[in-house]
Design a protein around this motif. Structure first.
Motif, PDB file in Angstrom:
ATOM      1  N   TRP A   1       0.807  -1.212   0.000  1.00 54.83           N
ATOM      2  CA  TRP A   1       0.000   0.000   0.000  1.00 54.83           C
ATOM      3  C   TRP A   1       0.849   1.274   0.000  1.00 54.83           C
ATOM      4  O   TRP A   1       0.309   2.382   0.052  1.00 54.83           O
ATOM      5  N   GLU A   2       2.174   1.137  -0.060  1.00 53.59           N
ATOM      6  CA  GLU A   2       3.065   2.294  -0.153  1.00 53.59           C
ATOM      7  C   GLU A   2       3.433   2.522  -1.615  1.00 53.59           C
ATOM      8  O   GLU A   2       3.799   1.586  -2.319  1.00 53.59           O
ATOM      9  N   ASN A   3       3.362   3.758  -2.058  1.00 55.51           N
ATOM     10  CA  ASN A   3       3.638   4.078  -3.466  1.00 55.51           C
ATOM     11  C   ASN A   3       2.899   3.100  -4.378  1.00 55.51           C
ATOM     12  O   ASN A   3       3.472   2.490  -5.276  1.00 55.51           O
TER      13      ASN A   3
ATOM     14  N   TYR B   1       2.431  -4.542 -11.746  1.00 52.20           N
ATOM     15  CA  TYR B   1       1.617  -3.879 -10.738  1.00 52.20           C
ATOM     16  C   TYR B   1       1.177  -4.875  -9.664  1.00 52.20           C
ATOM     17  O   TYR B   1       1.372  -6.084  -9.776  1.00 52.20           O
ATOM     18  N   ARG B   2       0.541  -4.329  -8.628  1.00 52.56           N
ATOM     19  CA  ARG B   2       0.100  -5.134  -7.486  1.00 52.56           C
ATOM     20  C   ARG B   2      -0.919  -6.199  -7.903  1.00 52.56           C
ATOM     21  O   ARG B   2      -1.738  -5.964  -8.796  1.00 52.56           O
TER      22      ARG B   2
ATOM     23  N   SER C   1      -4.667  -4.767  -4.007  1.00 49.87           N
ATOM     24  CA  SER C   1      -5.376  -3.959  -4.998  1.00 49.87           C
ATOM     25  C   SER C   1      -6.840  -4.399  -5.009  1.00 49.87           C
ATOM     26  O   SER C   1      -7.391  -4.740  -3.965  1.00 49.87           O
ATOM     27  N   TRP C   2      -7.484  -4.410  -6.189  1.00 47.37           N
ATOM     28  CA  TRP C   2      -8.879  -4.818  -6.259  1.00 47.37           C
ATOM     29  C   TRP C   2      -9.075  -6.208  -5.658  1.00 47.37           C
ATOM     30  O   TRP C   2      -8.245  -7.098  -5.817  1.00 47.37           O
ATOM     31  N   ASN C   3     -10.214  -6.405  -4.989  1.00 49.24           N
ATOM     32  CA  ASN C   3     -10.493  -7.690  -4.349  1.00 49.24           C
ATOM     33  C   ASN C   3     -10.930  -8.756  -5.351  1.00 49.24           C
ATOM     34  O   ASN C   3     -10.343  -9.830  -5.415  1.00 49.24           O
ATOM     35  N   LEU C   4     -11.990  -8.478  -6.111  1.00 47.21           N
ATOM     36  CA  LEU C   4     -12.532  -9.426  -7.091  1.00 47.21           C
ATOM     37  C   LEU C   4     -12.490  -8.767  -8.457  1.00 47.21           C
ATOM     38  O   LEU C   4     -13.111  -7.718  -8.663  1.00 47.21           O
TER      39      LEU C   4
ATOM     40  N   ASP D   1      -8.833   3.310   4.656  1.00 46.99           N
ATOM     41  CA  ASP D   1      -7.778   4.157   4.112  1.00 46.99           C
ATOM     42  C   ASP D   1      -6.822   3.405   3.193  1.00 46.99           C
ATOM     43  O   ASP D   1      -5.784   3.933   2.809  1.00 46.99           O
ATOM     44  N   SER D   2      -7.148   2.170   2.829  1.00 45.25           N
ATOM     45  CA  SER D   2      -6.270   1.401   1.936  1.00 45.25           C
ATOM     46  C   SER D   2      -6.510   1.809   0.490  1.00 45.25           C
ATOM     47  O   SER D   2      -7.647   1.979   0.067  1.00 45.25           O
TER      48      SER D   2
END
Length: 347
Positions: free
Chosen positions: A38-40, A49-50, A74-77, A97-98
């Motif tokens: 969750w940083e940068n 990407y994540r 990132s996105w859950n589903l 806040d994520s």
């Protein structure tokens, strides 16, 4: 986010998979909070990407039931170009806040059911997408024939959101029997110039919904200020532009049988383009009341809006507006503001 890019694999990844069910009461804990995901968060790492929580690409007849997905990077589903997908009786949990931890983001999918899901996330609870300009205009594959029912949406930026990456379009969506709690916006449509002529949203019904402590329950914004050029004059200008291959279209929308309590900012904020007004908005049997401790904020993410509170319904650049049995109690100023609207009925 609407553009094909390299990404790390999710814990559950399905590619061209058919007839799979994931059923149980287990927990898929991605533990992003114990790492630096969750940083940068917008920066690629190792060329990718994540990862998402659950990623399904070109899959058919997939079902998930009873599972908890939490703390995703990132996105859950994220079902992508998939058909006949069911998410039933799930819990989707990420801290408020994520960053970019949307709950469920179907992208260019059809026949999707989201039923009895409990969302508490950092961004939008459900965000329906179909690619940004290049992908959407190339494949022109809308997200379609989707049902959202009996869901609880809490703490996200939006409860049910359409866009903004929706260049392939969205059609035939039903949202019913849901509870929205403490989201920034409730039912939210967001697009902008540049999404494309195939960015058509039409055939949308929202009904039988209860909202409590939602800052702005209803939002339709055609000036969404995302992307590197999101705050340029091309996006924010209220001057009439030519209708061309980059102009999105918002069609007919029905909002019916709703109770929205403790509104803070505005009951509803609807703003179309001068060159492409929203075609039709109908509000039927809806009641709005306001919080005694209403905070000031902007009702939509668009440039040059002033913070406001306790405002009523605002319609700008909409062809047809019809209100039937709409009650607004405790607002400051006029209950309904209408500008650049061709026809207006209030029964």
């Amino acid at each position: 986010e609407g553009i094909p890019e390299n990404t790390f694999a999710s814990i559950i990844t399905g590619i061209e998979v058919t007839n799979v069910k994931i059923i149980g009461e287990g927990v898929i804990d991605e533990q992003a909070h114990l790492s630096d995901w969750w940083e940068n968060h917008k920066v690629m790492r190792g060329g990718a990407y994540r990862p998402k929580g659950v990623f399904l690409s070109h899959c058919q007849h997939i079902g998930m039931q009873g599972v908890t997905v939490m703390n995703t990077p990132s996105w859950n589903l994220h079902p992508y170009f998939s058909s006949f997908v069911q998410f039933i009786d799930l819990k989707i949990i990420s801290p408020k806040d994520s960053p970019n931890t949307d709950g469920c983001n179907p992208e260019s999918c059809d026949h999707v059911q989201v039923i009895g899901v409990d969302f508490s996330v950092g961004v939008d609870c459900i965000a329906i997408k179909s690619g940004k300009y290049e992908m959407g205009m190339t494949y022109r594959k809308p997200t379609s024939d989707m049902v959202i029912r009996n869901c609880h949406m809490a703490f996200g930026h939006g409860g049910v959101v359409l866009g903004s990456e929706m260049s392939g379009g969205i059609k035939n969506l039903s949202v019913t029997q849901c509870f929205f709690e403490k989201t920034d916006r409730g039912l939210r449509i967001k697009t902008r110039r540049g999404r494309g002529e195939s960015a058509v949203i039409d055939g949308i019904t929202f009904e039988n919904i209860y909202m409590k402590d939602v800052l702005t329950p209803l939002v339709m914004n055609m000036y969404y200020y995302c992307d590197p050029d999101g705050k340029t004059e091309y996006v924010w200008s209220k001057e009439k532009h030519p209708v061309n291959e980059k102009t999105p279209y918002l069609g007919s929308f029905t909002f019916k049988n709703m109770l929205c309590e403790n509104v803070h900012v505005a009951a509803g904020f609807f703003y179309g383009l001068p060159e492409q007004p929203i075609k039709s908005i109908e509000l039927d049997q809806i009641k709005f009341t306001y919080s005694n401790q209403a905070i000031k904020d902007i009702p939509a993410m668009m440039s040059y809006l002033e913070p406001m509170s306790k405002q009523g319904l605002q319609f700008r650049y909409v062809d047809h507006v019809k209100l039937r049995g709409v009650k607004i109690e405790g607002q400051e100023g006029a209950p309904v503001l209408v500008e650049h609207v061709l026809s207006y009925e209030n029964e």
